[in-house]
Motif scaffolding. Structure first.
Motif, PDB file in Angstrom:
ATOM      1  N   ARG A 135     -49.375  19.877  20.595  1.00  0.00           N
ATOM      2  CA  ARG A 135     -50.362  18.564  19.834  1.00  0.00           C
ATOM      3  C   ARG A 135     -50.812  17.960  21.051  1.00  0.00           C
ATOM      4  O   ARG A 135     -52.086  17.673  20.864  1.00  0.00           O
ATOM      5  CB  ARG A 135     -49.690  18.023  18.920  1.00  0.00           C
ATOM      6  CG  ARG A 135     -49.133  18.583  17.744  1.00  0.00           C
ATOM      7  CD  ARG A 135     -48.565  17.601  16.681  1.00  0.00           C
ATOM      8  NE  ARG A 135     -48.361  18.299  15.387  1.00  0.00           N
ATOM      9  CZ  ARG A 135     -47.664  17.588  14.220  1.00  0.00           C
ATOM     10  NH1 ARG A 135     -47.430  16.329  14.434  1.00  0.00           N
ATOM     11  NH2 ARG A 135     -47.685  18.145  13.147  1.00  0.00           N
TER      12      ARG A 135
ATOM     13  N   GLN B 264     -41.480  12.833  21.771  1.00  0.00           N
ATOM     14  CA  GLN B 264     -41.036  12.903  20.620  1.00  0.00           C
ATOM     15  C   GLN B 264     -39.468  12.379  20.496  1.00  0.00           C
ATOM     16  O   GLN B 264     -38.872  12.526  21.368  1.00  0.00           O
ATOM     17  CB  GLN B 264     -40.825  14.610  20.453  1.00  0.00           C
ATOM     18  CG  GLN B 264     -39.845  14.936  19.264  1.00  0.00           C
ATOM     19  CD  GLN B 264     -40.307  14.626  17.737  1.00  0.00           C
ATOM     20  OE1 GLN B 264     -41.311  15.103  17.588  1.00  0.00           O
ATOM     21  NE2 GLN B 264     -39.591  14.134  17.050  1.00  0.00           N
TER      22      GLN B 264
ATOM     23  N   ARG C  73     -36.863  22.523  12.141  1.00  0.00           N
ATOM     24  CA  ARG C  73     -38.201  21.857  12.535  1.00  0.00           C
ATOM     25  C   ARG C  73     -37.772  20.803  13.742  1.00  0.00           C
ATOM     26  O   ARG C  73     -38.544  20.514  14.554  1.00  0.00           O
ATOM     27  CB  ARG C  73     -38.898  21.092  11.221  1.00  0.00           C
ATOM     28  CG  ARG C  73     -40.223  20.557  11.448  1.00  0.00           C
ATOM     29  CD  ARG C  73     -41.071  20.426  10.279  1.00  0.00           C
ATOM     30  NE  ARG C  73     -42.172  19.498  10.657  1.00  0.00           N
ATOM     31  CZ  ARG C  73     -43.110  18.935   9.635  1.00  0.00           C
ATOM     32  NH1 ARG C  73     -42.817  19.253   8.495  1.00  0.00           N
ATOM     33  NH2 ARG C  73     -44.196  18.432  10.070  1.00  0.00           N
TER      34      ARG C  73
ATOM     35  N   ASP D  99     -48.298  14.323   8.015  1.00  0.00           N
ATOM     36  CA  ASP D  99     -47.742  15.749   7.795  1.00  0.00           C
ATOM     37  C   ASP D  99     -46.423  15.842   8.480  1.00  0.00           C
ATOM     38  O   ASP D  99     -46.047  17.047   8.757  1.00  0.00           O
ATOM     39  CB  ASP D  99     -48.737  17.079   8.008  1.00  0.00           C
ATOM     40  CG  ASP D  99     -48.976  17.073   9.504  1.00  0.00           C
ATOM     41  OD1 ASP D  99     -48.755  16.079  10.345  1.00  0.00           O
ATOM     42  OD2 ASP D  99     -49.848  17.929  10.180  1.00  0.00           O
ATOM     43  N   ARG D 100     -45.817  14.790   8.941  1.00  0.00           N
ATOM     44  CA  ARG D 100     -44.591  14.882   9.841  1.00  0.00           C
ATOM     45  C   ARG D 100     -43.424  15.122   8.560  1.00  0.00           C
ATOM     46  O   ARG D 100     -43.513  14.657   7.691  1.00  0.00           O
ATOM     47  CB  ARG D 100     -44.453  13.752  10.677  1.00  0.00           C
ATOM     48  CG  ARG D 100     -45.534  13.644  11.853  1.00  0.00           C
ATOM     49  CD  ARG D 100     -45.240  12.173  12.620  1.00  0.00           C
ATOM     50  NE  ARG D 100     -46.632  12.298  13.515  1.00  0.00           N
ATOM     51  CZ  ARG D 100     -47.834  11.893  13.082  1.00  0.00           C
ATOM     52  NH1 ARG D 100     -48.122  11.530  11.918  1.00  0.00           N
ATOM     53  NH2 ARG D 100     -48.763  11.740  14.186  1.00  0.00           N
TER      54      ARG D 100
ATOM     55  N   ASP E 181     -45.926  13.231  17.775  1.00  0.00           N
ATOM     56  CA  ASP E 181     -44.624  13.770  17.257  1.00  0.00           C
ATOM     57  C   ASP E 181     -44.684  14.494  15.904  1.00  0.00           C
ATOM     58  O   ASP E 181     -45.633  14.288  15.274  1.00  0.00           O
ATOM     59  CB  ASP E 181     -43.694  12.508  17.123  1.00  0.00           C
ATOM     60  CG  ASP E 181     -44.408  11.478  16.298  1.00  0.00           C
ATOM     61  OD1 ASP E 181     -45.464  11.200  16.028  1.00  0.00           O
ATOM     62  OD2 ASP E 181     -43.431  10.786  15.616  1.00  0.00           O
ATOM     63  N   ASP E 182     -43.822  15.381  15.841  1.00  0.00           N
ATOM     64  CA  ASP E 182     -44.080  16.192  14.668  1.00  0.00           C
ATOM     65  C   ASP E 182     -42.478  15.809  13.679  1.00  0.00           C
ATOM     66  O   ASP E 182     -42.781  16.163  12.489  1.00  0.00           O
ATOM     67  CB  ASP E 182     -43.624  17.785  14.890  1.00  0.00           C
ATOM     68  CG  ASP E 182     -43.923  18.621  13.864  1.00  0.00           C
ATOM     69  OD1 ASP E 182     -44.841  18.334  12.920  1.00  0.00           O
ATOM     70  OD2 ASP E 182     -42.861  19.434  13.542  1.00  0.00           O
TER      71      ASP E 182
ATOM     72  N   ALA F  88     -39.223  20.382  17.555  1.00  0.00           N
ATOM     73  CA  ALA F  88     -40.146  19.361  17.594  1.00  0.00           C
ATOM     74  C   ALA F  88     -40.713  19.013  18.691  1.00  0.00           C
ATOM     75  O   ALA F  88     -41.882  18.660  19.033  1.00  0.00           O
ATOM     76  CB  ALA F  88     -39.698  18.059  16.971  1.00  0.00           C
TER      77      ALA F  88
ATOM     78  N   THR G 118     -43.570  21.416  19.754  1.00  0.00           N
ATOM     79  CA  THR G 118     -44.642  21.074  18.683  1.00  0.00           C
ATOM     80  C   THR G 118     -45.322  20.040  19.302  1.00  0.00           C
ATOM     81  O   THR G 118     -46.739  19.852  19.528  1.00  0.00           O
ATOM     82  CB  THR G 118     -44.217  20.887  17.354  1.00  0.00           C
ATOM     83  OG1 THR G 118     -43.338  22.064  16.800  1.00  0.00           O
ATOM     84  CG2 THR G 118     -45.439  20.800  16.333  1.00  0.00           C
ATOM     85  N   ALA G 119     -44.713  18.982  19.745  1.00  0.00           N
ATOM     86  CA  ALA G 119     -45.152  17.820  20.280  1.00  0.00           C
ATOM     87  C   ALA G 119     -46.169  18.007  21.544  1.00  0.00           C
ATOM     88  O   ALA G 119     -47.457  17.512  21.745  1.00  0.00           O
ATOM     89  CB  ALA G 119     -44.350  16.667  20.361  1.00  0.00           C
TER      90      ALA G 119
END
Length: 408
Positions: free
Chosen positions: A42, A216, A31, A284-285, A247-248, A35, A38-39
């Motif tokens: 988002r 991130q 993950r 949820d990070r 950020d994730d 990240a 994913t950032a």
């Protein structure tokens, strides 16, 4: 009265290597590795939801030369979501994605516009009466003050300066395109969209001079919430802005002074309280947490002798608070109170000092450290020692453990 919003982001660092994490759970490691992508996803979601008029990316879309086209294809996929919604993007090259560094290309949508790198250039949005001025990096080294050659503001327009810069310097970042806030102010623009510094910062308010920070965090040196800003403009002036946090996988450093703790359970309770503070807004990070214990304490010897158990106890405390908080490392910065020396019939301290200074013993220690390092998960930051400490610190800790156990 004309009102619109625009997105200001910087330092996406797509393709950044997986750094600074050694956890036991492969899914968590994966993950973190994903990240940065994913950032960005988002971020595009936030821009679309806010119905921004345009987007500005102030440098370092990429982390460097691509190993393959997947990095460029991913950026193309995400930025195309804005293009399909009729939202243009204005992108400036920073030191990590300068012309001389990123030589591969992927054809981007026509709605993505790149600032020139040999001189400052301007994009005008007539419907909004906006002018954007910027110059990207032709090469990774940009030691000159680029702002001096930026054009005059376009009359009757909201003027935005876009620049990848360290300003007058930042402890965590190399110096690029150095300039002062006064240099920026002298251009007469209404907003400065900066990049390069990975911490969010408002450097001035008249005009607004903003570092949005990176999207991130990539190591324990980049802690806290990360994201970009959405700026609201009303009648040719900045009416306000808001941070969007995307950020994730978050990094945190919890420093805990255990000087007043009577025993290890008390120290662990204090650590757990600090972890709860760090994880309070995690959502949820997932989080990689480094704990640094400080202070003058009689517990130092016991902690050194049971460092592995302590790490497990702290990880358990973290999971009691949040199942997605993972211990990255425990660092010890403890001093012991002075105690009367134990008489062994010889000078144990001197003997241990002599042994630790012996070149042959040091060479053997370095060989063992090197062998252990090859078996660790990849993930230390490039300038960090493989076991979190340098050879001298590890030998000193080992010497102290011998002395502690000798005293019984």
């Amino acid at each position: 009265m004309t009102t619109f919003r625009f997105l200001h982001a910087a330092d996406l660092h797509l393709g950044s290597p997986f750094r600074g994490l050694a956890v036991r759970d492969e899914a968590v490691a994966g993950r973190f590795a994903q990240a940065t992508r994913t950032a960005l996803t988002r971020l595009i979601d936030e821009a679309l939801a806010a119905e921004v008029a345009f987007a500005v990316i102030a440098g370092d879309v990429y982390d460097g030369a691509w190993k393959d086209n997947s990095v460029g294809l991913f950026f193309n996929r995400e930025i195309s979501r804005l293009a399909r919604a009729g939202i243009p993007s204005y992108v400036l090259r920073g030191n990590h994605d300068a012309d001389s560094v990123v030589t591969q290309t992927i054809a981007l949508p026509e709605a993505v516009h790149a600032f020139e790198t040999r001189k400052a250039s301007t994009f005008v949005l007539p419907d909004l009466a906006v002018a954007l001025h910027g110059q990207g990096f032709a090469s990774r080294a940009a030691e000159e003050n680029l702002v001096r050659a930026y054009p005059a503001p376009v009359a009757g327009h909201f003027n935005i300066g876009v620049l990848h810069t360290s300003l007058t310097g930042h402890a965590a970042h190399a110096t690029y395109a150095p300039c002062t806030v006064e240099d920026l102010r002298s251009r007469g623009y209404d907003y400065w969209a900066l990049g390069h510094v990975h911490d969010f910062a408002v450097m001035a308010e008249d005009p607004m001079v903003v570092f949005p920070g990176n999207l991130q965090g990539r190591s324990v040196r980049e802690t806290g919430a990360k994201g970009a800003v959405i700026v609201t403009v009303e009648d040719g002036r900045v009416a306000g802005f808001e941070r969007v946090i995307v950020d994730d996988a978050r990094w945190a450093l919890a420093e805990v002074d255990i000087s007043d703790c009577a025993d290890l359970p008390a120290a662990l309770r204090l650590v757990e309280e600090r972890i709860a503070e760090e994880a309070a807004d995690l959502g949820d990070r997932t989080m990689a947490l480094r704990v640094r214990l400080t202070g003058r304490t009689g517990l130092r010897s016991a902690i050194l002798a049971a460092k592995g158990q302590l790490s497990d106890d702290i990880q358990a405390a973290a999971h009691r608070i949040n199942a997605d908080v993972w211990l990255e490392q425990v660092k010890l910065d403890l001093t012991a109170p002075e105690t009367a020396p134990v008489d062994f019939g010889f000078d144990l301290a001197a003997a241990l000092r002599d042994l630790s200074a012996d070149p042959e013993m040091r060479a053997r220690a370095e060989a063992i450290i090197g062998e252990i390092a090859t078996r660790l998960p990849s993930g230390r930051a490039a300038d960090e020692a493989p076991l979190g400490e340098d050879t001298d610190a590890l030998i000193a800790e080992a010497v102290e453990l011998v002395a502690v156990r000798a005293r019984g």
